[in-house]
Design a protein around this motif. Sequence first.
Motif, short mmCIF file in Angstrom:
data_model
loop_
_atom_site.label_atom_id
_atom_site.label_comp_id
_atom_site.label_asym_id
_atom_site.label_seq_id
_atom_site.Cartn_x
_atom_site.Cartn_y
_atom_site.Cartn_z
N ALA A 1 22.38 -2.41 2.11
CA ALA A 1 21.00 -2.26 1.60
C ALA A 1 20.36 -3.59 1.25
O ALA A 1 19.19 -3.62 0.86
CB ALA A 1 21.01 -1.34 0.39
N GLN A 2 21.12 -4.68 1.34
CA GLN A 2 20.60 -6.03 1.08
C GLN A 2 20.23 -6.26 -0.39
O GLN A 2 19.52 -7.23 -0.70
CB GLN A 2 19.38 -6.32 1.96
CG GLN A 2 19.69 -6.40 3.45
CD GLN A 2 20.49 -7.66 3.80
OE1 GLN A 2 20.01 -8.76 3.60
NE2 GLN A 2 21.69 -7.49 4.33
N ALA A 3 20.70 -5.40 -1.30
CA ALA A 3 20.30 -5.53 -2.71
C ALA A 3 20.80 -6.85 -3.30
O ALA A 3 20.03 -7.59 -3.94
CB ALA A 3 20.84 -4.35 -3.51
N GLN B 1 16.64 0.79 -9.02
CA GLN B 1 16.47 -0.52 -8.41
C GLN B 1 17.47 -1.51 -8.98
O GLN B 1 17.69 -1.55 -10.20
CB GLN B 1 15.05 -1.04 -8.64
CG GLN B 1 13.96 -0.17 -8.03
CD GLN B 1 14.02 -0.16 -6.51
OE1 GLN B 1 14.14 -1.21 -5.88
NE2 GLN B 1 13.92 1.02 -5.92
N VAL B 2 18.07 -2.34 -8.12
CA VAL B 2 19.01 -3.37 -8.56
C VAL B 2 18.21 -4.55 -9.08
O VAL B 2 17.40 -5.14 -8.36
CB VAL B 2 19.94 -3.81 -7.42
CG1 VAL B 2 20.88 -4.92 -7.89
CG2 VAL B 2 20.76 -2.62 -6.91
N VAL B 3 18.41 -4.88 -10.37
CA VAL B 3 17.62 -5.95 -10.99
C VAL B 3 18.50 -7.11 -11.48
O VAL B 3 17.98 -8.09 -12.03
CB VAL B 3 16.80 -5.41 -12.18
CG1 VAL B 3 15.76 -4.41 -11.68
CG2 VAL B 3 17.71 -4.76 -13.23
N GLY B 4 19.81 -7.02 -11.28
CA GLY B 4 20.69 -8.11 -11.68
C GLY B 4 22.04 -8.00 -11.00
O GLY B 4 22.48 -6.91 -10.65
N VAL B 5 22.67 -9.15 -10.79
CA VAL B 5 24.00 -9.19 -10.19
C VAL B 5 24.78 -10.33 -10.81
O VAL B 5 24.23 -11.38 -11.13
CB VAL B 5 23.91 -9.37 -8.65
CG1 VAL B 5 23.19 -10.66 -8.27
CG2 VAL B 5 25.31 -9.35 -8.03
N VAL B 6 26.07 -10.10 -10.99
CA VAL B 6 26.98 -11.17 -11.39
C VAL B 6 28.36 -10.86 -10.85
O VAL B 6 28.77 -9.69 -10.77
CB VAL B 6 27.01 -11.35 -12.92
CG1 VAL B 6 27.77 -10.21 -13.62
CG2 VAL B 6 27.61 -12.69 -13.30
N GLY B 7 29.08 -11.90 -10.44
CA GLY B 7 30.45 -11.74 -9.99
C GLY B 7 31.44 -12.16 -11.07
O GLY B 7 31.11 -12.94 -11.97
N VAL B 8 32.64 -11.61 -11.01
CA VAL B 8 33.73 -11.99 -11.90
C VAL B 8 34.85 -12.50 -11.00
O VAL B 8 35.42 -11.75 -10.21
CB VAL B 8 34.21 -10.80 -12.75
CG1 VAL B 8 35.35 -11.22 -13.66
CG2 VAL B 8 33.05 -10.24 -13.56
#
Length: 370
Positions: free
Chosen positions: A185-187, A232-239
């Motif tokens: 979905a390219q989010a 809606q995706v409004v933030g992303v973070v990786g661990v």
Amino acid sequence: MADNREVLVRPARPDDNAALLDLLRRTPQMGSVTLTFEREPDFFSGALVACEAPQVLVAEHGERPGHLLGMVDIGQRQQYINGQPCRVGYLHDLRIAAEGRGGRVLGALFRAIATAMQTPGSWMEAVILEDNLIPLGIVGRGRAGLPNFYPNGRITTSLLPGRQSRRHADSGLQIRAASAADADAQAMQQLWQQAASRQGFPVYEVEALLAGSPYYLGLRIEDYWLACLDGQVVGVVGVWKQKAFKQTRVARYSPWLAALRRPYNLYSRLFGGLHLPAVGDTFDYLHLHGLSVRNDDPLVFQALLEHVLAHQVQPRQSLVCGFFDDDPLAQVVSRYRRQTLHSRHFLLSYDHDPRPAQAHGHRHVEIARL
């Protein structure tokens, strides 16, 4: 060494791996805690995490091939500068063995760096810990053969123990793990591209992550957490757990800290704090990585941080993240129990000051790639 001709600088080769690992072990950072920053078992795997295109130079004694006196990496990585993808050089992993100190090895390495930066207008970046007084002193005094180091801000790195929380108003956000469907979905990709307004934000590609690029070593799509609002995706973070290829080992404690280590660890276990490993052991920590939130909204970042601290950070682990001091998202981290380290960010050039050509605004630092 009698003269400069005995110091030979050349590109590192795969068969230098053992010597590079040995050099890292032989060049600790001194302080109340003496640390070695290691890359076991394969130096070059860690180099590919710091830079998409590493350029490792080694200095060796002309009469003892394979015995390394020093090294430096001036590799390149893709970052957004003024909103556009740009290949940026990164000077790091500079190490000089005790027997190579006195100026000859450092001078030989920087002459090679000068040759690599002959293109007019070329520049690179570097980050130096404030506790690392020797290189800061060299930069401050200036030295023939070295590029100009232009101060470009201070970075605060925070080490946060898990299982802590801060009360905040219900934001209506839902936090969930990313999946292959989000890639389709390219989010995530859209959020990373929106972060192009932040100077120095890495050019990340979800497709490269899914394909197993060495730049994302050890990461899966499920290691990323998404903040969603009304679908809606409004933030992303990786661990990112990097211990399999990048380690911080305790070589020595000062006498007073060695005496206090056990009671301090008991206090930390009861009330929350950084766990101090035994001499010879390594710190256990996770890195926040690839953080992007819509409109730099601190509430979105806090929701993501709360989830990671509550569900991802295990006892005796710490979560590592870093921000430039003028970044509004840094205020979120300041509300938590933490240990801090401070670093100076520099832009380097032999022929001009690169700072005026870069638009003002929030600058991003990816601690996981330092």
